[in-house]
Enzyme design. Structure first.
Site, short mmCIF file in Angstrom:
data_model
loop_
_atom_site.label_atom_id
_atom_site.label_comp_id
_atom_site.label_asym_id
_atom_site.label_seq_id
_atom_site.Cartn_x
_atom_site.Cartn_y
_atom_site.Cartn_z
N GLY A 52 -31.51 35.87 50.46
CA GLY A 52 -31.83 36.61 51.69
C GLY A 52 -30.61 37.32 52.21
O GLY A 52 -29.92 36.82 53.09
N ASP B 189 -38.27 38.58 49.39
CA ASP B 189 -37.61 38.87 50.66
C ASP B 189 -38.59 39.03 51.82
O ASP B 189 -38.17 39.06 52.98
CB ASP B 189 -36.76 40.14 50.55
CG ASP B 189 -35.62 39.96 49.57
OD1 ASP B 189 -35.11 38.83 49.48
OD2 ASP B 189 -35.25 40.92 48.88
N TYR C 130 -31.39 31.51 41.09
CA TYR C 130 -32.66 31.86 40.44
C TYR C 130 -33.67 30.72 40.44
O TYR C 130 -34.88 30.96 40.30
CB TYR C 130 -32.40 32.29 38.99
CG TYR C 130 -31.85 33.67 38.82
CD1 TYR C 130 -31.85 34.59 39.87
CD2 TYR C 130 -31.32 34.10 37.61
CE1 TYR C 130 -31.34 35.87 39.71
CE2 TYR C 130 -30.81 35.39 37.45
CZ TYR C 130 -30.83 36.27 38.50
OH TYR C 130 -30.34 37.53 38.34
N GLY D 287 -36.28 42.27 41.34
CA GLY D 287 -36.16 40.83 41.09
C GLY D 287 -37.54 40.21 40.90
O GLY D 287 -38.45 40.49 41.67
N ARG E 41 -36.51 31.29 42.96
CA ARG E 41 -37.55 32.32 42.82
C ARG E 41 -38.31 32.19 41.50
O ARG E 41 -39.29 32.90 41.28
CB ARG E 41 -36.96 33.71 42.99
CG ARG E 41 -36.13 34.19 41.83
CD ARG E 41 -35.62 35.62 42.06
NE ARG E 41 -35.20 36.19 40.80
CZ ARG E 41 -34.47 37.27 40.66
NH1 ARG E 41 -34.05 37.91 41.73
NH2 ARG E 41 -34.16 37.73 39.47
#
Lengths: 419, 419
Positions: free
Chosen positions: B191, B144, B297, B13, B300
């Site tokens: 998460g 993460d 999304y 990711g 991030r």
């Protein structure tokens, strides 16, 4: 001109810049203290006026009031409380005027959308009849961009910028991952009746940064097959695509697409968002991997990425409202008048509330492409200036330093009033 | 020292700052052209190496490479493709080395999380055995925050900042509306295994800006009654509250809370997010009006509100990776070493990949409050420095001016390889 107090209230869904209008009202009033005494604010909007729950804004420092300009949400509290028609509920209008009279309020600044424009108009009409003259000025605000006459509504430009930026960013993410993972990203945005906000998603793609985007407008009835064909063709061409879907999109049966009759394990009805529904249609119809997001309040509260144009216009509307009041105007709303799109130029105008109340401005048909999935050049030309410029709030410890006012209550003078 | 080419790939990711690491790798390599020849990048990550689909980064101008620092997502494409163990799929590892040999690649920079650290280690081990020495350096990246040894992972700080800012903004919105409308806002965050990102929601509230927030961590089994009691007490005290829920929260039966057995009108199973499930529990249990959002999304990819600390650390990791390679190191990963939290001070360290691969760093138990719904002082002290500073991208026409590289393919020299 005798000194009169003023009353300011925030109405309906709040925005990233409604406090900038509040800042414009209060700062301008403070500069005219010989004409405007105390600016009272309604705690939780018009409910504060009805229940005589007034906030004394003179208790707030100049610094705190200045900070409103960079603070999202409604600093005095807002409410969803629509006054009924004069015929149905004259009691509430009379109470408003009674409260205004008790606190020597001669100026009523009401910051909201279509409903509050209507309330504003009625207060002005009734006050005149009763012989307690109140100058009622409406300050435009709505993320829905649906007020008439004004070229655009403060609050909309910042949501538009947030959605355009977020769509671009998420699309870059999907583009990176599409080879082995997500190929379609679905973003649900606000707009139950009009596709203004969804249209802003189209700005994410431009001449320099080409992004395949499918927009689902509430103005266009959802056609599953045509939608899937469009997504399929974009994914084949670009390897991925983004879908920006308005919460108000409807199925051919006239129901909201979001209302899919979902039931939980116990058979209870569940109302999800429209994004997961659209994502599931993509999965079922094309077998493509998807992700979906729902921006919800994040989009209208995102002061951190507010449009500078929007912040300035929101402030200008608050300032102009006070100036209109001082010029003796009544039952009016300051407006944004577009003089030119390229380069963008605008000035402050004014509209009679009689022309504003109960008129909803829809998105022009020619802002939507023939296939119903994109914005046109005309739409782009209209929207682009509204997201121009950044106006970053100050930060402290990594977070925006937004102000929380003291909101000191004014002593009540009247008997209690039941809503 | 003979000039060798380098290979850089992005894995898993993507994040708001992984391209800042790419920028650090390429800019630093360009400064050492006597030791490092061409930096090749893998198109779509390691798949690009396996299929010999290499990108020639020398075709990109210094300006374009510099722009990577402010561009989110993976500029060369990333992928979710985990190489199996050496025993299970020696063929793939050998192919990697074969491709590296064919293009005279002596340096392998792999930018990712735990899986890519493991791949990196194996490539290094096998290349040594085969006698084609390749220095494999892992560049840490993961939202993460679960890599061991390094104090934190590039990518996490920016998600944390986005979630903290968004939670503060949405909470201000709800606070404004709570009198007559929404009282509980639920935000779903990423998460699946660890609550690092959910914890960041707790930063929205601090000494100056008190916000009632309930955090649902994946580390804490969901207890409906205790959750409702907590929300109820906060709404009674503050008039509203926000809930930040990790997608990985589990029911007492061990299933994801998001997996509620939803069925559509035709009886087909529907997997929604966890936010609507939590919102519905609030509605059913307390009868409170709610709204919910799913950042997905957006969180991030949000380079527009990236943490300056994160951007700098991501760049530093890329730069350090090249410097480690030039110093003759192999099978290592640069790390972030915290020297002090207040004032925040950090420096670059290094860890052996043998100590990094297959170790997942969980959130310390004492970062979660006794009642399981809040972050502790210790957690706050750890997180706060990571969201410090803003590093705004340049804007054009109201939108971030992110770069899209040319990504010119290198001519292939080897036979085709089937994945």
């Amino acid at each position: 001109m005798a000194t009169k107090n003023a009353f300011y209230a925030q109405s309906g869904g709040v925005t990233a810049v409604i406090n900038s209008s509040a800042c414009g009202v209060i700062e301008t009033a403070r500069k005219h203290s010989s004409e405007i005494g105390t600016v009272f604010a309604g705690r939780n909007g018009i409910i504060g006026a009805l229940t005589e729950d007034l906030i004394d804004t003179t208790q707030e420092s100049d610094t705190a009031i200045a900070a409103l300009r960079h603070t999202p949400s409604g600093a005095f509290g807002s409410c969803r409380y629509k006054l009924k028609s004069l015929e149905q509920n004259r009691r509430e209008y009379e109470r408003l005027i009674e409260v205004f009279k008790a606190h020597d309020i001669g100026y009523f600044f009401y910051n909201g959308g279509g409903d509050s424009a209507d309330t504003c108009l009625k207060v002005s009409q009734l006050s005149e009849k009763i012989g307690v003259p109140i100058q009622a000025i409406h300050v435009p605000k709505t993320v829905d961009n649906d007020l008439p006459i004004t070229d655009n509504c403060p609050g909309f430009g910042s949501v538009a910028k947030y959605i355009a930026v977020s769509t671009r960013e998420a699309s870059f993410d999907v583009r990176s991952m599409a080879k082995t993972s997500t190929k379609v990203f679905v973003l649900e945005v606000m707009g139950r009746h009009a596709g203004w906000i969804a249209a802003a998603g189209g700005l994410a793609s431009d001449a320099n940064t080409k992004i395949p985007i499918v927009i689902l407008f509430p103005e266009v009835v959802f056609d599953r097959d045509r939608f899937l064909a469009k997504v399929d063709s974009l994914v084949k061409e670009f390897g991925y695509c983004s879908v920006v879907v308005s919460e108000g999109v409807k199925s051919p049966d006239g129901k909201f697409l979001a209302d899919q009759g979902l039931k939980d394990a116990f058979g209870h009805a569940q109302l999800g968002g429209v994004a997961p529904v659209v994502a599931d249609i993509v999965r079922e119809g094309l077998g493509l991997k998807y992700h979906w997001g729902v921006a919800d309040y994040l989009q209208r509260a995102a002061r951190h990425i507010a449009s500078k144009t929007d912040v300035e216009q929101a402030y200008a509307m608050g300032k102009a409202a006070v100036e209109l009041a001082l010029a003796g105007k009544n039952s009016v709303m300051p407006t944004i008048v577009r003089k030119s799109s390229q380069p963008y130029a605008w000035e402050v105008g004014a509209a009679a509330l009689a022309d504003v109340a109960n008129v909803e401005k829809m998105m022009p048909k020619d802002f939507i492409s023939d296939d119903g999935f994109e914005i046109t050049k005309g739409c782009r030309e209209y929207l682009t200036p509204l997201i121009q410029g950044e106006d970053y709030p100050p930060y402290k410890d990594g977070l925006p330093d937004y102000v929380t006012l003291k909101n000191v209550a004014v002593e009540k003078k009247l008997p209690e009033f039941k809503l």
